[in-house]
Design a protein around this motif. Sequence first.
Motif, mmCIF file in Angstrom:
data_model
loop_
_atom_site.group_PDB
_atom_site.id
_atom_site.type_symbol
_atom_site.label_atom_id
_atom_site.label_comp_id
_atom_site.label_asym_id
_atom_site.label_seq_id
_atom_site.Cartn_x
_atom_site.Cartn_y
_atom_site.Cartn_z
ATOM 1 N N PHE A 51 -28.260 -33.015 82.413
ATOM 2 C CA PHE A 51 -27.525 -32.929 83.669
ATOM 3 C C PHE A 51 -28.120 -33.862 84.721
ATOM 4 C CE2 PHE A 51 -27.025 -30.981 87.888
ATOM 5 C CZ PHE A 51 -25.639 -31.061 88.001
ATOM 6 N N LEU A 52 -29.440 -33.850 84.864
ATOM 7 C CA LEU A 52 -30.082 -34.716 85.854
ATOM 8 C C LEU A 52 -29.873 -36.192 85.529
ATOM 9 C CD1 LEU A 52 -33.403 -32.793 86.549
ATOM 10 C CD2 LEU A 52 -31.390 -32.979 88.014
ATOM 11 N N ARG A 53 -29.892 -36.537 84.240
ATOM 12 C CA ARG A 53 -29.665 -37.923 83.838
ATOM 13 C C ARG A 53 -28.244 -38.340 84.189
ATOM 14 N NH1 ARG A 53 -29.967 -38.510 77.863
ATOM 15 N NH2 ARG A 53 -27.794 -37.908 78.039
ATOM 16 N N GLU A 54 -27.279 -37.474 83.933
ATOM 17 C CA GLU A 54 -25.883 -37.792 84.235
ATOM 18 C C GLU A 54 -25.661 -37.922 85.744
ATOM 19 O OE1 GLU A 54 -23.476 -38.495 82.081
ATOM 20 O OE2 GLU A 54 -24.830 -38.209 80.384
ATOM 21 N N VAL A 55 -26.277 -37.040 86.520
ATOM 22 C CA VAL A 55 -26.132 -37.103 87.980
ATOM 23 C C VAL A 55 -26.767 -38.380 88.520
ATOM 24 C CG1 VAL A 55 -26.881 -36.036 90.151
ATOM 25 C CG2 VAL A 55 -25.917 -34.629 88.330
ATOM 26 N N THR A 56 -27.933 -38.757 87.998
ATOM 27 C CA THR A 56 -28.603 -39.973 88.451
ATOM 28 C C THR A 56 -27.779 -41.208 88.109
ATOM 29 O OG1 THR A 56 -30.743 -38.903 88.120
ATOM 30 C CG2 THR A 56 -30.739 -41.297 88.311
ATOM 31 N N CYS A 57 -27.255 -41.269 86.902
ATOM 32 C CA CYS A 57 -26.428 -42.408 86.508
ATOM 33 C C CYS A 57 -25.145 -42.464 87.330
ATOM 34 C CB CYS A 57 -26.105 -42.351 85.022
ATOM 35 S SG CYS A 57 -27.514 -42.690 83.968
ATOM 36 N N GLY A 58 -24.553 -41.331 87.579
ATOM 37 C CA GLY A 58 -23.340 -41.281 88.391
ATOM 38 C C GLY A 58 -23.593 -41.723 89.822
ATOM 39 N N ALA A 59 -24.718 -41.302 90.389
ATOM 40 C CA ALA A 59 -25.060 -41.705 91.756
ATOM 41 C C ALA A 59 -25.320 -43.208 91.818
ATOM 42 C CB ALA A 59 -26.277 -40.930 92.240
ATOM 43 N N GLY A 60 -26.001 -43.743 90.824
ATOM 44 C CA GLY A 60 -26.243 -45.190 90.781
ATOM 45 C C GLY A 60 -24.949 -45.971 90.664
ATOM 46 N N ALA A 61 -24.045 -45.523 89.797
ATOM 47 C CA ALA A 61 -22.763 -46.203 89.635
ATOM 48 C C ALA A 61 -21.939 -46.128 90.921
ATOM 49 C CB ALA A 61 -21.990 -45.583 88.477
ATOM 50 N N THR A 62 -21.986 -44.990 91.598
ATOM 51 C CA THR A 62 -21.258 -44.847 92.860
ATOM 52 C C THR A 62 -21.827 -45.777 93.926
ATOM 53 O OG1 THR A 62 -20.780 -42.541 92.333
ATOM 54 C CG2 THR A 62 -20.563 -43.195 94.641
ATOM 55 N N LEU A 63 -23.134 -45.878 94.004
ATOM 56 C CA LEU A 63 -23.768 -46.767 94.973
ATOM 57 C C LEU A 63 -23.407 -48.227 94.709
ATOM 58 C CD1 LEU A 63 -25.744 -47.117 97.334
ATOM 59 C CD2 LEU A 63 -27.565 -47.303 95.636
#
Length: 66
Positions: free
Chosen positions: A8-20
């Motif tokens: 979950f944390l990996r997916e949230v981190t990747c999603g936040a990076g992609a959004t940024l």
Amino acid sequence: MDTLLSTFLREVTCGAGATLITLLLSATIVQSTAVAPGTHATNGRVLAQQPTHAWFGQPEPAVLVD
């Protein structure tokens, strides 16, 4: 650490990076198209502008040499 939490944390981190990254690229596109070609911005920033004729194709006709 639990596997589910780690995933979950990996997916949230990747999603936040992609959004940024998406927001930064969107902001640069909006900024670069904010002023019509050939006009100058009034805010005092200096942007590199290409002449209108250099946008498409070659700026001068090609010359064939024998």
